[in-house]
Design a protein around this motif. Structure first.
Motif, PDB file in Angstrom:
ATOM      1  N   TYR A  41      51.219  52.429  56.516  1.00  0.00           N
ATOM      2  CA  TYR A  41      51.219  52.383  55.042  1.00  0.00           C
ATOM      3  C   TYR A  41      52.035  53.544  54.465  1.00  0.00           C
ATOM      4  CZ  TYR A  41      47.523  48.842  55.099  1.00  0.00           C
ATOM      5  OH  TYR A  41      46.804  47.699  55.289  1.00  0.00           O
ATOM      6  N   LEU A  42      51.893  54.707  55.082  1.00  0.00           N
ATOM      7  CA  LEU A  42      52.648  55.868  54.569  1.00  0.00           C
ATOM      8  C   LEU A  42      54.145  55.641  54.728  1.00  0.00           C
ATOM      9  CD1 LEU A  42      50.474  58.877  55.798  1.00  0.00           C
ATOM     10  CD2 LEU A  42      50.730  58.029  53.456  1.00  0.00           C
ATOM     11  N   ASP A  43      54.520  55.032  55.869  1.00  0.00           N
ATOM     12  CA  ASP A  43      55.948  54.720  56.071  1.00  0.00           C
ATOM     13  C   ASP A  43      56.413  53.752  54.993  1.00  0.00           C
ATOM     14  OD1 ASP A  43      55.995  56.343  58.241  1.00  0.00           O
ATOM     15  OD2 ASP A  43      55.691  54.744  59.719  1.00  0.00           O
ATOM     16  N   GLU A  44      55.556  52.768  54.717  1.00  0.00           N
ATOM     17  CA  GLU A  44      55.889  51.764  53.701  1.00  0.00           C
ATOM     18  C   GLU A  44      56.075  52.434  52.327  1.00  0.00           C
ATOM     19  OE1 GLU A  44      56.318  48.603  54.520  1.00  0.00           O
ATOM     20  OE2 GLU A  44      56.766  48.019  52.432  1.00  0.00           O
ATOM     21  N   LEU A  45      55.209  53.406  52.046  1.00  0.00           N
ATOM     22  CA  LEU A  45      55.288  54.107  50.754  1.00  0.00           C
ATOM     23  C   LEU A  45      56.383  55.176  50.731  1.00  0.00           C
ATOM     24  CD1 LEU A  45      51.465  54.704  50.121  1.00  0.00           C
ATOM     25  CD2 LEU A  45      52.982  53.350  48.674  1.00  0.00           C
ATOM     26  N   GLU A  46      57.031  55.331  51.893  1.00  0.00           N
ATOM     27  CA  GLU A  46      58.071  56.360  52.069  1.00  0.00           C
ATOM     28  C   GLU A  46      57.547  57.764  51.777  1.00  0.00           C
ATOM     29  OE1 GLU A  46      61.522  55.142  49.885  1.00  0.00           O
ATOM     30  OE2 GLU A  46      61.728  53.300  51.045  1.00  0.00           O
ATOM     31  N   VAL A  47      56.293  57.985  52.199  1.00  0.00           N
ATOM     32  CA  VAL A  47      55.721  59.335  52.109  1.00  0.00           C
ATOM     33  C   VAL A  47      56.008  60.005  53.453  1.00  0.00           C
ATOM     34  CG1 VAL A  47      53.569  60.658  52.009  1.00  0.00           C
ATOM     35  CG2 VAL A  47      53.857  58.631  50.565  1.00  0.00           C
ATOM     36  N   ALA A  68      46.079  56.051  52.392  1.00  0.00           N
ATOM     37  CA  ALA A  68      47.512  56.188  52.077  1.00  0.00           C
ATOM     38  C   ALA A  68      47.721  56.367  50.577  1.00  0.00           C
ATOM     39  CB  ALA A  68      48.268  54.963  52.577  1.00  0.00           C
ATOM     40  N   GLN A  69      46.955  55.606  49.804  1.00  0.00           N
ATOM     41  CA  GLN A  69      47.130  55.690  48.348  1.00  0.00           C
ATOM     42  C   GLN A  69      46.752  57.084  47.821  1.00  0.00           C
ATOM     43  OE1 GLN A  69      44.542  53.631  45.629  1.00  0.00           O
ATOM     44  NE2 GLN A  69      46.275  52.951  44.385  1.00  0.00           N
ATOM     45  N   LEU A  70      45.695  57.641  48.425  1.00  0.00           N
ATOM     46  CA  LEU A  70      45.241  58.956  47.981  1.00  0.00           C
ATOM     47  C   LEU A  70      46.285  60.037  48.314  1.00  0.00           C
ATOM     48  CD1 LEU A  70      42.566  59.516  46.592  1.00  0.00           C
ATOM     49  CD2 LEU A  70      41.696  60.404  48.729  1.00  0.00           C
ATOM     50  N   ILE A  71      46.887  59.887  49.485  1.00  0.00           N
ATOM     51  CA  ILE A  71      47.920  60.855  49.881  1.00  0.00           C
ATOM     52  C   ILE A  71      49.134  60.707  48.950  1.00  0.00           C
ATOM     53  CG2 ILE A  71      49.551  61.426  51.742  1.00  0.00           C
ATOM     54  CD1 ILE A  71      47.216  60.704  53.698  1.00  0.00           C
ATOM     55  N   GLN A  72      49.447  59.462  48.624  1.00  0.00           N
ATOM     56  CA  GLN A  72      50.564  59.233  47.707  1.00  0.00           C
ATOM     57  C   GLN A  72      50.253  59.842  46.334  1.00  0.00           C
ATOM     58  OE1 GLN A  72      50.948  55.507  45.825  1.00  0.00           O
ATOM     59  NE2 GLN A  72      53.181  55.456  45.969  1.00  0.00           N
ATOM     60  N   LEU A  73      48.997  59.703  45.912  1.00  0.00           N
ATOM     61  CA  LEU A  73      48.579  60.249  44.622  1.00  0.00           C
ATOM     62  C   LEU A  73      48.748  61.775  44.592  1.00  0.00           C
ATOM     63  CD1 LEU A  73      46.982  60.433  41.927  1.00  0.00           C
ATOM     64  CD2 LEU A  73      44.905  60.021  43.206  1.00  0.00           C
ATOM     65  N   ASN A 118      58.877  71.201  47.285  1.00  0.00           N
ATOM     66  CA  ASN A 118      58.933  71.535  48.714  1.00  0.00           C
ATOM     67  C   ASN A 118      57.546  71.616  49.335  1.00  0.00           C
ATOM     68  OD1 ASN A 118      61.703  71.630  48.596  1.00  0.00           O
ATOM     69  ND2 ASN A 118      61.646  73.763  47.874  1.00  0.00           N
ATOM     70  N   VAL A 119      57.030  70.458  49.703  1.00  0.00           N
ATOM     71  CA  VAL A 119      55.706  70.439  50.329  1.00  0.00           C
ATOM     72  C   VAL A 119      55.757  69.591  51.596  1.00  0.00           C
ATOM     73  CG1 VAL A 119      54.391  70.720  48.197  1.00  0.00           C
ATOM     74  CG2 VAL A 119      54.929  68.430  48.994  1.00  0.00           C
ATOM     75  N   GLN A 120      54.792  69.848  52.466  1.00  0.00           N
ATOM     76  CA  GLN A 120      54.699  69.053  53.690  1.00  0.00           C
ATOM     77  C   GLN A 120      53.286  68.486  53.801  1.00  0.00           C
ATOM     78  OE1 GLN A 120      54.166  71.028  57.562  1.00  0.00           O
ATOM     79  NE2 GLN A 120      56.091  70.057  58.145  1.00  0.00           N
ATOM     80  N   PHE A 121      53.194  67.190  54.081  1.00  0.00           N
ATOM     81  CA  PHE A 121      51.901  66.562  54.316  1.00  0.00           C
ATOM     82  C   PHE A 121      51.615  66.623  55.807  1.00  0.00           C
ATOM     83  CE2 PHE A 121      52.886  64.791  50.218  1.00  0.00           C
ATOM     84  CZ  PHE A 121      51.646  64.749  49.599  1.00  0.00           C
TER      85      PHE A 121
END
Ligand code: AMP
Length: 486
Positions: A296-302, A196-201, A213-216
């Motif tokens: 975790y991604l939900d928590e990070l609001e990603v 999750a941290q790496l995706i947030q980074l 304008n990007v989509q994960f």
């Protein structure tokens, strides 16, 4: 018209055409010579007039391009954003050779992948070593991790690297044979919080560049254990639809069935839509890992979408895989991608080390920054211009330039050319605050004329007092000088 006449008139037309082509080439060259600013890669790509016999001398290799000064502001923004991000997230930089032994990539990325089967630049050296230009970073990072005994370091080991990678693909817009990547790897930790941290980074870097304008896209392709069962199901599904698959996918059915899922052929995409999905066939451990990652991604609001067809083109991935896609108008590009590779270090002979990484395609980021017209940071520009007239003044100004540079005052100059008038014109064009002028008299007196470019006023100042005065003026104008060198 007789045959002879027709031949003569055809010859005449050909000659005229040649002359007009020559003329237009000359005007174009003259225009280029008068250009005030550096061209960008895009404007250079438009030049297609080069003769075939000159191609080798006049053109960069197919699929490889120069990054010209006109494009450097984009690259500087990328460098700055990457440097902030890797330090903030506790990464350390590592640089590995651009060449590795070929079998490192074959073992890591795996046969049956496009990179290994079609795209590697391999050659045999004079010492008969079989080497390859790196097609990606992770294999080299894994090799370096084992070679330098990084397993004894405090975990997780976070490594950042950046540079060119090489893939012999068919060049097209956004797809090059040489492109640059920035690569982030975290080794020695299996907790999904790091995924999750790496995706947030990745999101942090893109935001820092002004790309919004990007989509994960996220998926889990499981571990070798649960994937075995899933692959059996997948193969039997695709076998039953074999006639509907493209030629390549028929081959992939034998070599790499997962890759059928990301084939871009319409008919294969239709077949894939009904294929079993990996996330429905994960073992308990992989399912929990994926569930926690999403939490975790939900928590990070990603925000993300689950793409069950996302498999990535390299065989070393396990569990999490993800890609970042542009979402604006026009053709969509993948801007980056990565995933877990929990078994790779072991496969290469190291001890069992879970790991995750991702790469951003930097040339694509530049394309996206241009397309979405992101705002570029202001580059540090010289605020001072040094003009001189006469031989002695030239000598003196060389020393003055070096003194200013040592004091951290960024100065532009045009040593060796032009009248004072043309030098001041240059100063005007550069938009500097102050022009320093040294003529014959000032050179003898050890003084300098300080001309305020906006008010036009000028005063003569002694050399000793000059640096202090300039600093004062720049400070009043709210310009920060660069840090003085020790
Ligand atoms: P990959 O490991 O293939 O997913 O590559 C990571 C990123 O590099 C991709 O998401 C693209 O942004 C970029 N990339 C990959 N291949 C190319 C290429 N041939 N030309 C330009 N960029 C590329």
């Amino acid at each position: 018209m007789t045959k002879a006449k027709a031949k003569a008139s055809a010859k005449k037309i050909k000659k005229e055409k040649k002359i007009s082509k020559k003329k237009s080439r000359k005007t174009k060259m003259a225009k280029d010579n008068n250009r005030k600013t550096f061209p960008t890669s895009a404007s250079v790509d438009e030049k297609k007039e080069i003769k075939t016999e000159d191609l080798i001398l006049m053109q960069s290799p197919r699929g490889m391009h120069d990054i010209l000064p006109g494009d450097q502001p984009y690259w500087n923004q990328i460098r700055r954003s990457l440097n902030h991000a890797f330090l903030e997230y506790g990464f350390q930089r590592i640089d590995t050779p651009i060449l590795e032994y070929s079998n490192l990539f074959v073992r890591s990325i795996g046969k049956g992948t496009d990179i290994i089967d079609k795209e590697m630049y391999t050659f045999v050296t004079k010492g008969r070593d079989d080497v390859a230009l790196r097609p990606e970073f992770t294999a080299s990072i894994a090799r370096a991790y084992i070679q330098h005994g990084m397993n004894i370091l405090h975990k997780p080991v976070k490594l950042f690297s950046t540079g060119a990678v090489y893939r012999y693909d068919r060049p097209q817009e956004g797809r090059y044979r040489e492109h640059r990547q920035a690569n982030f790897d975290i080794l020695g930790e299996q907790d999904p919080i790091l995924d999750a941290q790496l995706i947030q980074l990745a999101g942090r870097v893109l935001r820092g560049l002004g790309i919004k304008n990007v989509q994960f896209q996220i998926n889990s392709i499981g571990c070798p254990e649960c994937r075995k069962e899933y692959l059996e199901l997948l193969v039997s599904y695709f076998e039953s639809k074999r006639n509907k698959l493209c030629h390549n996918c028929k081959k992939r059915l034998e070599t790499n069935p997962l890759r059928i899922l990301d084939c871009k052929e319409d008919k294969c995409m239709q077949v894939s839509a009904g294929a079993p999905q990996s996330i429905d066939h994960l073992c308990d451990e992989c399912r929990v890992h994926f569930k926690h990652l999403l939490e975790y991604l939900d928590e990070l609001e990603v925000s993300y979408v689950i793409n069950s067809r996302l498999v990535r083109g390299l065989n070393y991935y396990t569990k999490t895989v993800f890609e970042i896609w542009s979402t604006g108008e026009g053709k969509k590009y993948s801007l980056g991608g990565g995933g877990r590779y929990d078994k790779l270090i072991e496969t290469l002979g190291g001890e069992s080390t879970p790991a995750i990484g991702f790469a951003l395609g930097l040339d694509r980021l530049v394309m996206e920054m241009k397309r979405t017209k992101v705002k570029l940071y202001k580059e540090t520009k010289p605020r001072i211009f040094l003009a001189q007239l006469g031989e002695l003044a030239k000598k003196k100004s060389l020393k003055l330039f070096s003194d200013l540079e040592r004091s951290g005052i960024l100065t532009a100059e045009s040593f060796g050319r032009g009248s004072l008038r043309s030098q001041l014109r240059t100063a005007n064009r550069l938009g500097v605050d102050i022009a320093l002028i040294i003529g014959q008299k000032e050179a003898l007196d050890e003084t300098v004329i300080v001309k305020n470019m906006s008010s036009g006023t000028q005063e003569t100042v002694s050399r000793e007092k000059l640096v202090a005065l300039i600093k004062k003026i720049l400070k009043n104008n709210n310009v920060v000088s660069v840090k003085p060198k020790k």
